[in-house]
Every structure is written in C-alpha cells, then in structure tokens.
Design an enzyme around this catalytic site. Structure first.
Site, PDB file in Angstrom:
ATOM      1  N   GLU A   1       0.868  -1.174   0.000  1.00 21.61           N
ATOM      2  CA  GLU A   1       0.000   0.000   0.000  1.00 21.61           C
ATOM      3  C   GLU A   1       0.904   1.222   0.000  1.00 21.61           C
ATOM      4  OE1 GLU A   1      -2.839   0.218   3.152  1.00 21.61           O
ATOM      5  OE2 GLU A   1      -3.885  -1.603   2.549  1.00 21.61           O
TER       6      GLU A   1
ATOM      7  N   ASP B   1      -6.276   9.557   9.314  1.00 19.81           N
ATOM      8  CA  ASP B   1      -4.940   9.108   9.698  1.00 19.81           C
ATOM      9  C   ASP B   1      -4.604   9.517  11.125  1.00 19.81           C
ATOM     10  OD1 ASP B   1      -4.588   8.063   7.193  1.00 19.81           O
ATOM     11  OD2 ASP B   1      -3.576   9.830   6.399  1.00 19.81           O
TER      12      ASP B   1
END
EC number: 4.2.1.20
Length: 279
Positions: free
Chosen positions: A50, A61
């Site tokens: 990823e 995040d």
C-alpha cells in the site's frame, strides 16, 4: 481484481498463510529513500504494497501517518511523484501488487481520467480512497473498475448487515476490515471479535478479507492472521521510519534496514498464523 492481485492472493493461499500487506507513505522522508523502502519490502516478505499518497488534510490518519505525510509534502512529494514511485518500482518488480491509498482531493485536482490512465501505465493494481463512500462510486470507483484497477473498500465494526452489501457492491481486490473505529495506529482489539467480524463479512462476499489498524508486532500479525486472509501493517512501519531519521527529518543509514528488519518479523508472524490456529 487485477490479474496480479488475484495471482498473489491465490499463491499465498496455496502456501496456507495470510497475505502481508505493508503500508508506507510515498515520499517519506524523500523520494529516493521511499523508493528504496518500496523495493526492500517484497524482499523482506511483503506480499502487497500500500503506497500512501500524502495529503494536507488526512482526516482518517493517526498522528504518525499525518507526520509522515507532512514530511513527504515538505520534501516535495505529489500525486504525480507517487505515481512515478510506482512506475520506478514496477520496472524492476512485475509481481508485487501496488495499492495506492489516500484521499480523493489530489485525484480530483489531477483529473480522474488522466489519473487512471497514468495509474495503469505505472502498474498500479488497486485504490483505497477513504473519503469516497459507495454513494459516490460514479466519481472514481466505476471508472477505475473499467480500467482494470481494483477499488478496495473499508468495512468497520459499525458497518452493519444492512450497510455491508452496499459497501461491498463494487468492491474488488480485497475488503479492508478496519478492526476498530477511530484513527489509524490505535490499540489492537480482542482477536476473537476480529474472527467473528471476518466471518460476517465473508458471508456477504467471496473476496479476501484483510485486517488492519492496530497491527504492530509479529505476534499481532500471527493472531490476526489466524482468521483473516491478510494482515495490514502501516503505523508500525511509519513509526520505524520516523524513529530512524535525524532531528531534521533526514534519512540515516538505519532507515531502510530498520524497515526490512521489522517487515521480516511481521512476515514470520503471518507465516506462523495458520500453524497457531491449527494447534
């Protein structure tokens, strides 16, 4: 699912173990170092990569990945340069699937059609775009699928049986089960709850189910991998990179080897997962 992604999951399943999916932020701490990290990941045991696309407002995040994004942006990383990372990696590695992970805004500004064409040319196999719900599939998901790029959706503990079919409707590649609500980098939840969640998702789809958010150690990878088709590790890798840098955020001789050592340990964990489950 792209042929490369499908082949990788099939090959790993034939080995009787879960897939190890490794995340890092493209351009952290700089372009060339992140390319070296990307090239080192498969050698250390990563099955799928990823590749994070830095964004100035990364709402999903946690602090570690936010800081990684800031370092990357400061070093001049862009979506175009992240595609170039994929292109450079793909020139040497034709087998490891690449999934771009990020937010829709940089793609929208870049231009969806141009982005998808460039992603195909760069050898990208899948996308995870965390701020595009299924109701917006016409924006990017459907065009990506038409180009042969997998569109990977996130499911969470709050995705109930009424919502899940909608989430899975146009999902391809694999399903990314977020093992807790909140932001990346949180603590690992009860493994038995994860096993139940994986089984519930699998009752709705034939796609592989990979579990992430909270996986930091080889033991975590072993426990999660006992029930999941794949284990996703991100924050631990990002933290390893950060801990190796100078106070100014520059690369050191320990940066790439440190990531390699961590991923080798995680790889050993996923390889032990099914053995532990069978005991």
């Amino acid at each position: 699912m792209t042929a490369r992604m499908e082949q990788r999951f099939a090959d790993v399943a034939a080995e009787g173990r879960p897939v190890l999916v490794t995340y890092f932020m493209g351009g952290d701490p700089d372009f060339e170092t992140s390319l070296s990290i990307m090239q080192a990941l498969p050698k250390a045991g990563a099955d799928v990569i990823e590749l994070g696309v830095p964004f100035s407002d990364p709402m999903a995040d946690g602090p570690a990945i936010q800081l990684a994004g800031q370092r990357a942006l400061k070093a001049g990383q862009t979506l175009a340069k992240t595609l170039e990372l994929a292109r450079r990696f793909r020139a040497e590695d034709q087998r490891t699937p690449i999934v771009l992970m990020g937010y829709y805004n940089p793609i929208y500004i870049y231009g969806v059609e141009r982005f998808l064409n460039d992603a195909v040319e760069a050898g990208v196999d899948g996308l995870i775009v965390v701020d595009l719900p299924p109701e917006m599939d016409d924006e990017l998901c459907i065009p990506a699928l038409k180009k042969g790029i997998s569109f990977i959706r996130l499911a969470t503990p709050t995705t109930d049986d009424r919502r899940l079919p909608k989430v899975l409707e146009n999902t391809s590649g694999f399903v990314y089960y977020v093992s807790m609500t909140g932001i990346t980098g949180s603590a690992l939840p009860d493994p038995s709850r994860i096993a139940g969640a994986v089984a519930r998702i699998k009752s709705h789809t034939s796609l592989p189910v990979c579990v992430g958010f909270g996986v930091k150690t080889a033991e975590h990878a072993r426990v999660i991998g006992a029930s999941a088709d794949g284990v996703v590790v991100g924050t631990a890798i990002v933290n390893q990179i950060a801990s190796s840098l100078t106070e100014e955020g520059r690369v050191t001789e320990a940066t790439v080897p440190g990531v390699e050592a961590l991923v080798r340990g995680l790889s050993a964990g996923v390889r032990a997962a099914r053995l532990a489950a069978a005991e």
